[in-house]
Design a protein around this motif. Structure first.
Motif, PDB file in Angstrom:
ATOM      1  N   THR A 194      -4.405 -59.304 -31.998  1.00  0.00           N
ATOM      2  CA  THR A 194      -5.372 -58.245 -32.254  1.00  0.00           C
ATOM      3  C   THR A 194      -6.736 -58.784 -32.681  1.00  0.00           C
ATOM      4  N   CYS A 229      -9.970 -62.779 -43.220  1.00  0.00           N
ATOM      5  CA  CYS A 229      -9.093 -62.625 -42.045  1.00  0.00           C
ATOM      6  C   CYS A 229      -9.012 -61.214 -41.468  1.00  0.00           C
ATOM      7  N   CYS A 230      -9.073 -60.204 -42.320  1.00  0.00           N
ATOM      8  CA  CYS A 230      -8.624 -58.876 -41.893  1.00  0.00           C
ATOM      9  C   CYS A 230      -9.745 -57.886 -41.577  1.00  0.00           C
ATOM     10  N   CYS A 268     -10.187 -58.999 -36.846  1.00  0.00           N
ATOM     11  CA  CYS A 268      -8.905 -58.409 -36.448  1.00  0.00           C
ATOM     12  C   CYS A 268      -9.083 -56.907 -36.290  1.00  0.00           C
ATOM     13  N   ARG A 280      -6.695 -54.677 -36.142  1.00  0.00           N
ATOM     14  CA  ARG A 280      -5.765 -53.834 -36.893  1.00  0.00           C
ATOM     15  C   ARG A 280      -6.458 -53.338 -38.145  1.00  0.00           C
ATOM     16  N   ARG A 316      -6.155 -52.780 -41.790  1.00  0.00           N
ATOM     17  CA  ARG A 316      -5.263 -53.269 -42.849  1.00  0.00           C
ATOM     18  C   ARG A 316      -4.903 -52.142 -43.801  1.00  0.00           C
ATOM     19  N   TRP A 357      -2.158 -52.676 -45.950  1.00  0.00           N
ATOM     20  CA  TRP A 357      -1.505 -53.277 -47.125  1.00  0.00           C
ATOM     21  C   TRP A 357      -2.546 -53.622 -48.186  1.00  0.00           C
ATOM     22  N   CYS A 395      -2.169 -52.037 -39.758  1.00  0.00           N
ATOM     23  CA  CYS A 395      -1.471 -53.285 -40.062  1.00  0.00           C
ATOM     24  C   CYS A 395      -0.611 -53.014 -41.281  1.00  0.00           C
ATOM     25  N   PRO A 398       0.993 -58.330 -44.208  1.00  0.00           N
ATOM     26  CA  PRO A 398       0.266 -59.536 -43.823  1.00  0.00           C
ATOM     27  C   PRO A 398       0.970 -60.227 -42.653  1.00  0.00           C
TER      28      PRO A 398
HETATM   29  S1  SF4 Z   1      -2.845 -59.246 -41.864  1.00  0.00           S
HETATM   30 FE1  SF4 Z   1      -3.098 -57.538 -40.453  1.00  0.00          FE
HETATM   31  S2  SF4 Z   1      -5.235 -56.977 -40.598  1.00  0.00           S
HETATM   32 FE2  SF4 Z   1      -5.019 -59.019 -41.493  1.00  0.00          FE
HETATM   33  S3  SF4 Z   1      -5.438 -60.438 -39.819  1.00  0.00           S
HETATM   34 FE3  SF4 Z   1      -3.235 -60.143 -39.871  1.00  0.00          FE
HETATM   35  S4  SF4 Z   1      -2.865 -58.467 -38.431  1.00  0.00           S
HETATM   36 FE4  SF4 Z   1      -5.030 -58.429 -38.915  1.00  0.00          FE
END
Ligand code: SF4
Lengths: 380, 303
Positions: free
Chosen positions: A187, A262-263, A268, A270, A272, A274, A293, A296
């Motif tokens: 993603t 990262c998120c 990405c 998605r 998040r 969480w 998402c 993690p």
């Molecule tokens: S934890 Fe979820 S939102 Fe974060 S990088 Fe991974 S897939 Fe993407």
């Protein structure tokens, strides 16, 4: 619609009417005094066989729509069905509207939907564009097909794209980015363009989307039903064993930095959902992607292990000689690397602190014989 | 409805790690024996964690594409699939005879038949032999040949060597090759000294690994002396100390692996029709002109 198709549709419909049928605005029931037939536009009762056939004549769209969904797509309650209905802006079942975050209310009733399907209905899913349309636009028989391509190719001619029809080929397309780099996170917003899947069946469309963005349809559907099972950072970290056993020691604030690294949408697609743990949200926004998402991912877990080890080090104070511009240049270098911008900096753009010549000059000037930054630790 | 999940390791760094998984999934898919066939990974997507929810079937057969029983098959996969009642005891295995356990995946309420890994199934013996046939392009290979089955050896997994020794013994009993030896990267007897263990001029070296990667494409070829530097590649066969070494690369890339996956599912009660026979026919040495030669009697058809 051919005569044969229309007759079978009708026979099937009549058979279903015995049980009573209500679908997408069409209601048909056999009552004591004959059939009762209702759509938002019409209402009949006491119809005998011949009168029912006559009454259904102008309602062909309702009949073929019923056949497509109930006889062909089927899968009541499945994510696949909900996704395909979302693709053509058909209303979803009540149970699928518990969480409305990714639902717009612009659903279409059968007559408008049939009009729109003749032109094609477009939907966005991450970097993907999906078009739902009739196979036969001239004489629509309810049969839908789906086209899928990259949002960047929306204006391209099919002739300029590589055209595929086997969903499994999507795995290959998802493997590397435009520059040939491996994409471990499917993603990441780095899906390459230049391809199209055309005339997919409903099942093939969902399979293709799932190869490109695995499990996104399933989790989106769970969220719609209010059943998304989110595993927050701490639960997920505590579950780990082996070399990942350590990651639950990552400091609370470092988890924020990690999510920011990262998120976010630039890294990405998605969204998040969480948090650090139930009731303890991270500061960083989860993003705007249509698909959630729920815990993690393995890339983040692997990176978290590195950060856990790095964060266990104590902070120290160093002394090093830098001009103000050189200090600023360090900041520019970090920023350029973090944004993946280094490839874009022009060779001769020496105004950019992350320009390669500028970086090489700084290294030549400030690194010692061992090739490390010349700094001394200050005594505590 | 029944679904098959092939659970593999995958990689964050190497895009080829998932290739054998995809290839075997496609082979199984083409038999039509399952309503759904999915790959799932530890390091790629779909992750073990999410795979069961992507299926519509209520009966799911999960086959780990791993060589040995141990950390991944006994801890990681069942935990990530949320098989709460899992306990390694349910396999009643001493390291090589896991069969299956029927459990419920608690997030989706589906029945999961959790199978033993492909690496310890009896049918794996045939895959190792077929790998030797493929690399020599000789469906009758055996006479005048030695066979080295190479494993990683102990790491955190005491069962890793058991699987290698198990198949080595089975192949030895068949008497097809002049000599058969189990060798290891990290324990004695070591693959570095491969030529010391064989009298035969020709030695086929088959690493019991699922995917080609660092170990099979860099470490072993250099350790064995096939090449000074893996980047330069090596010949098949290559001359080493007066022997001809036929280096096969990871056994998991062999087409017949799809058969082992099916056998695992069948042992767990999957209804396969004639899928096993069809997969054997489709993956037999000689059916694919590129790297394989003439079909031989019974090639890849098992015992
Ligand atoms: S934890 Fe979820 S939102 Fe974060 S990088 Fe991974 S897939 Fe993407």
């Amino acid at each position: 619609m051919t005569v044969a198709e229309s007759t079978t549709d009708l026979e099937a419909l009549l058979a279903a009417a015995d049980e009573g049928l209500a679908f997408d605005g069409l209601r048909l029931e056999r009552e004591d005094d004959g059939y009762a037939l209702e759509t938002p536009e019409t209402k009949h009762a006491g119809l005998d066989d011949a009168a029912l056939r006559d009454a259904l004549g102008p309602l062909e769209a309702y009949v073929s729509n019923w056949r497509y969904w109930q006889r062909e797509i089927e899968g009541e309650g499945t994510a696949r069905r909900a996704f395909l209905r979302w693709c053509e802006r058909a209303p979803l079942a009540d149970a699928e509207r518990a969480d409305r975050r990714t639902l717009d209310d612009a659903t279409l009733a059968v007559p408008e939907r049939y009009e729109a399907l003749a032109d094609g209905i477009d939907r966005g899913w991450g970097q993907l564009r999906i078009t739902a349309r009739f196979v036969d636009v001239e004489k629509p028989n309810g049969e839908r097909v789906y086209d899928l391509w990259h949002a960047d190719d929306a204006g391209s001619d099919l002739g300029d794209l590589d055209v595929y029809d086997d969903p499994r080929e999507a795995r290959e397309l998802a493997t590397e980015d435009e520059d040939g780099r491996y994409r471990p996170l499917k993603t990441a917003p780095t899906l390459r363009s230049g391809w199209a899947f055309t005339e997919l069946s409903g099942r093939e469309l969902v399979d293709t989307v799932e190869f490109l963005y695995p499990a996104t349809v399933a989790n989106w559907h769970r969220e719609l039903r209010g059943e998304l099972d989110v595993d927050h950072w701490l639960e997920t970290a505590e579950r780990q064993t082996g070399i990942y056993d350590v990651i639950d020691e990552l400091p609370r604030e470092a988890v924020d930095w990690m999510a920011e690294a990262c998120c976010v949408d630039s890294q990405c697609l998605r969204r998040r959902e969480w948090q650090y743990e139930e009731g303890d949200d991270l500061d960083v926004d989860g993003g705007d992607g249509p698909f959630p998402c729920r815990e993690p991912c393995s890339v983040v877990i692997a990176a978290a292990r590195k950060w856990t080890i790095l964060e266990s080090e104590e902070e120290r104070t160093y002394e090093l000689e830098l001009t103000t511009s050189e200090l600023n240049q360090l900041a520019e270098l970090i920023d350029a690397a973090a944004e993946g911008r280094t490839d874009e900096i022009r060779e001769a753009d020496v105004n950019d602190g992350a320009n390669r010549y500028r970086a090489r000059y700084l290294r030549a000037k400030r690194f010692d014989e061992e090739g490390t930054l010349d700094a001394t630790e200050r005594e505590p | 409805m029944q679904a098959l999940v092939i659970a593999a390791h995958g990689s964050h760094l190497n895009p080829d790690a998932s290739d054998p998984t995809y290839a075997h999934a496609d082979t199984v898919c083409e038999t039509g024996a399952f309503d759904e066939v999915r790959e799932a990974f530890w390091k790629e997507e779909p992750h073990f964690r999410e795979v069961i929810r992507t299926l519509e079937a209520d009966e799911v057969f999960v086959v780990p594409l791993f060589i040995s029983e141990g950390y991944f098959t006994e801890q990681v996969i069942p935990r990530e699939l949320r098989l709460e009642d899992w306990d390694p005891e349910r396999w009643e295995s001493d390291g090589t005879d896991a069969s299956q356990a029927t459990l419920e995946a608690t997030d989706v309420g589906k029945t999961v038949h959790y199978c033993g890994p492909v690496g310890t199934h009896d049918a794996m013996t045939d895959v190792i032999v077929q790998r030797a046939e493929s690399v020599t392009e000789d469906p009758d290979v055996g006479d005048g040949f030695g066979l080295a089955v190479v494993g990683h050896g102990t790491e955190r997994n005491e069962n890793s060597a058991k699987a290698i020794e198990y198949h080595t013994e089975r192949i030895r009993e068949r008497g097809r090759f002049d000599e058969v030896k189990a060798l290891f990267m990290d324990e004695e007897p070591e693959v570095d000294d491969v030529t010391d263990f064989f009298e035969t001029d020709d030695i086929v070296v088959v690493p019991l690994f699922i995917a080609d990667g660092y170990h099979t494409q860099e470490d072993i070829p250099e350790d064995v002396g096939l090449t000074e530097d893996y980047r330069l590649g090596w010949d098949v066969p290559a001359e080493v100390d007066g022997h001809r070494i036929w280096y096969a690369g990871a056994v998991g890339t062999e087409g017949l692996m799809a058969d082992v996956i099916l056998e695992r599912a069948a042992d767990a009660g999957a209804d396969l029709g004639d899928a096993v026979e069809r997969v054997r026919a489709a993956t037999a040495v000689g059916t694919d002109g590129e790297t394989r030669s003439e079909p031989g009697p019974g090639a890849g058809a098992g015992d």
